[in-house]
Write an enzyme that holds these catalytic residues in place. Structure first.
Site, PDB file in Angstrom:
ATOM      1  CG  ASP A 196      -4.641  -0.584  -2.386  1.00 28.64           C
ATOM      2  OD1 ASP A 196      -4.812  -0.408  -3.601  1.00 28.64           O
ATOM      3  OD2 ASP A 196      -3.802   0.048  -1.716  1.00 28.64           O
ATOM      4  CG  LEU A 197      -0.659  -4.257  -6.073  1.00 33.57           C
ATOM      5  CD1 LEU A 197      -0.437  -5.703  -5.669  1.00 33.57           C
ATOM      6  CD2 LEU A 197      -0.538  -4.134  -7.592  1.00 33.57           C
ATOM      7  CG  ASP A 198       1.654   0.882  -4.861  1.00 30.54           C
ATOM      8  OD1 ASP A 198       2.543   0.298  -4.221  1.00 30.54           O
ATOM      9  OD2 ASP A 198       1.870   1.846  -5.595  1.00 30.54           O
ATOM     10  CE  LYS A 221      -8.446   1.392  -5.342  1.00 24.80           C
ATOM     11  NZ  LYS A 221      -7.180   0.811  -4.871  1.00 24.80           N
ATOM     12  CB  SER A 256      -4.935  -2.641  -7.967  1.00 24.84           C
ATOM     13  OG  SER A 256      -3.870  -1.789  -8.305  1.00 24.84           O
ATOM     14  CB  ALA A 257      -5.856   2.785  -8.951  1.00 25.53           C
ATOM     15  CE  LYS A 281       2.700   6.718  -0.730  1.00 23.39           C
ATOM     16  NZ  LYS A 281       3.105   6.493   0.669  1.00 23.39           N
ATOM     17  CB  THR A 295       5.273  -0.270  -6.657  1.00 22.16           C
ATOM     18  OG1 THR A 295       3.925   0.136  -6.825  1.00 22.16           O
ATOM     19  CG2 THR A 295       5.356  -1.777  -6.624  1.00 22.16           C
ATOM     20  CD  GLU A 326      -7.465   1.346  -0.974  1.00 24.50           C
ATOM     21  OE1 GLU A 326      -6.466   2.011  -0.682  1.00 24.50           O
ATOM     22  OE2 GLU A 326      -7.735   1.032  -2.131  1.00 24.50           O
ATOM     23  CG  ASP A 327      -1.974   2.380   0.795  1.00 20.52           C
ATOM     24  OD1 ASP A 327      -2.758   1.980  -0.095  1.00 20.52           O
ATOM     25  OD2 ASP A 327      -0.985   3.082   0.560  1.00 20.52           O
TER      26      ASP A 327
HETATM   27  P1  B16 Z   1      -0.308   2.413 -13.021  1.00 22.34           P
HETATM   28  P2  B16 Z   1      -3.202   0.872  -5.948  1.00 22.34           P
HETATM   29  C1  B16 Z   1      -2.172   2.758  -7.611  1.00 22.34           C
HETATM   30  O1  B16 Z   1      -2.167   1.444  -7.103  1.00 22.34           O
HETATM   31  C2  B16 Z   1      -0.992   3.549  -7.052  1.00 22.34           C
HETATM   32  O2  B16 Z   1      -1.164   3.758  -5.657  1.00 22.34           O
HETATM   33  C3  B16 Z   1      -0.916   4.903  -7.726  1.00 22.34           C
HETATM   34  O3  B16 Z   1       0.171   5.638  -7.226  1.00 22.34           O
HETATM   35  C4  B16 Z   1      -0.782   4.698  -9.253  1.00 22.34           C
HETATM   36  O4  B16 Z   1      -0.742   5.949  -9.928  1.00 22.34           O
HETATM   37  C5  B16 Z   1      -1.979   3.879  -9.733  1.00 22.34           C
HETATM   38  O5  B16 Z   1      -2.024   2.644  -9.036  1.00 22.34           O
HETATM   39  C6  B16 Z   1      -1.915   3.624 -11.232  1.00 22.34           C
HETATM   40  O6  B16 Z   1      -0.804   2.807 -11.520  1.00 22.34           O
HETATM   41  O7  B16 Z   1       0.372   3.618 -13.594  1.00 22.34           O
HETATM   42  O8  B16 Z   1       0.618   1.254 -12.749  1.00 22.34           O
HETATM   43  O9  B16 Z   1      -1.527   2.013 -13.818  1.00 22.34           O
HETATM   44  O10 B16 Z   1      -2.773   1.523  -4.651  1.00 22.34           O
HETATM   45  O11 B16 Z   1      -4.620   1.206  -6.330  1.00 22.34           O
HETATM   46  O12 B16 Z   1      -2.916  -0.616  -6.002  1.00 22.34           O
HETATM   47 MG    MG Z   2      -2.837   1.752  -2.275  1.00 22.47          MG
END
Ligand code: B16
Ligand code: MG
Length: 227
Positions: A11-13, A149, A118-119, A47, A19, A173-174
């Site tokens: 996972d990224l964030d 997810k 990542s989302a 998140k 971020t 994943e977090d």
């Molecule tokens: P964006 P991950 C997710 O990243 C974030 O945790 C989530 O807070 C955010 O809304 C989502 O990405 C979409 O991000 O607006 O940059 O497309 O944890 O799946 O890496």
């Molecule tokens: Mg995450």
């Protein structure tokens, strides 16, 4: 002989970088313009959730506000993203979470494939800013999947693209929604964070600095034997 994993999906964030604070500040800015107040506690539930789903949750919170059309919602989400993009301008390799560079390096030296799950639609840009793009054999971002997810598609898409069986994959994943997605994909789930949110992870650590490649592989092997 114990089976080694063939692919680790990160996972990224919250795993590679954090971020969440930038997402929070950008949403807070937008929400204030709509007369809706959000705090860090509320931000916890955003998140791992997609941009549009996050917006829906914020609009629900200000439920007395007028209903928004799809076009208006797209405009609001785009506005939030422009604030977010301004904030992430400041990202450098110093923003890689503790232990992650080493983990990716050991992963690569073990000849085990690496993917991002990542989302975030901004995932490729953030990897670039962190100077980590070259570690990744494949990147799944929000543009590559139909269902976010906790649906398993983010993780199965990475395994499918690299031709690896799901039971030979590890997902790190977090977020609760992310761990659920990894489990639903029939992969070995590694949770980073609080047991209160991540009790369903197959293996759990408190923070990224505790992620040890050997230990993760050993835990995967134990799980794989009972599979
Ligand atoms: P964006 P991950 C997710 O990243 C974030 O945790 C989530 O807070 C955010 O809304 C989502 O990405 C979409 O991000 O607006 O940059 O497309 O944890 O799946 O890496
Ligand atoms: Mg995450």
């Amino acid at each position: 002989m114990a089976k080694s994993p063939e692919l680790v999906i990160y996972d990224l964030d919250g795993v590679i970088t954090d971020t969440a604070e930038f997402h929070y500040l950008a949403w807070k800015n937008l929400a204030e313009q709509l007369g809706i107040l959000i705090d860090r506690n509320f931000n916890e539930q955003l998140k791992g959730i997609s941009r549009m789903d996050s917006l829906d949750r914020i609009l629900e919170l200000g439920s007395s506000a007028k209903p928004f059309s799809y076009e208006e919602k797209v405009e609001l989400a785009t506005r939030k993203n422009s604030y977010y993009l301004e904030l992430i301008e400041a990202i450098t390799p110093d923003h890689i979470l503790p232990g992650i560079k080493n983990l990716l390096q050991e992963n690569r030296e073990a000849n085990i494939k690496i993917a991002l799950g990542s989302a975030s639609k901004n995932a490729p840009l953030i990897l670039e800013k962190l100077g980590l793009s070259h570690y990744f054999d494949y990147v799944v971002d929000a543009d590559k999947v139909k269902k976010g997810k906790p649906d398993p598609e983010t993780f199965t898409a990475a395994a499918d693209a690299l031709g690896v069986s799901y039971s030979n994959c590890i997902g790190i994943e977090d977020a609760a929604a992310g761990v659920e997605a990894v489990n639903q994909a029939n992969m070995f789930s590694v949770g980073v964070g609080d047991r209160a949110h991540l009790a369903h992870a197959h293996y759990l650590v408190n923070e990224t600095s505790e992620l040890d490649f050997q230990k993760i592989t050993q835990q995967f092997q134990k799980w794989r034997q009972t599979y």
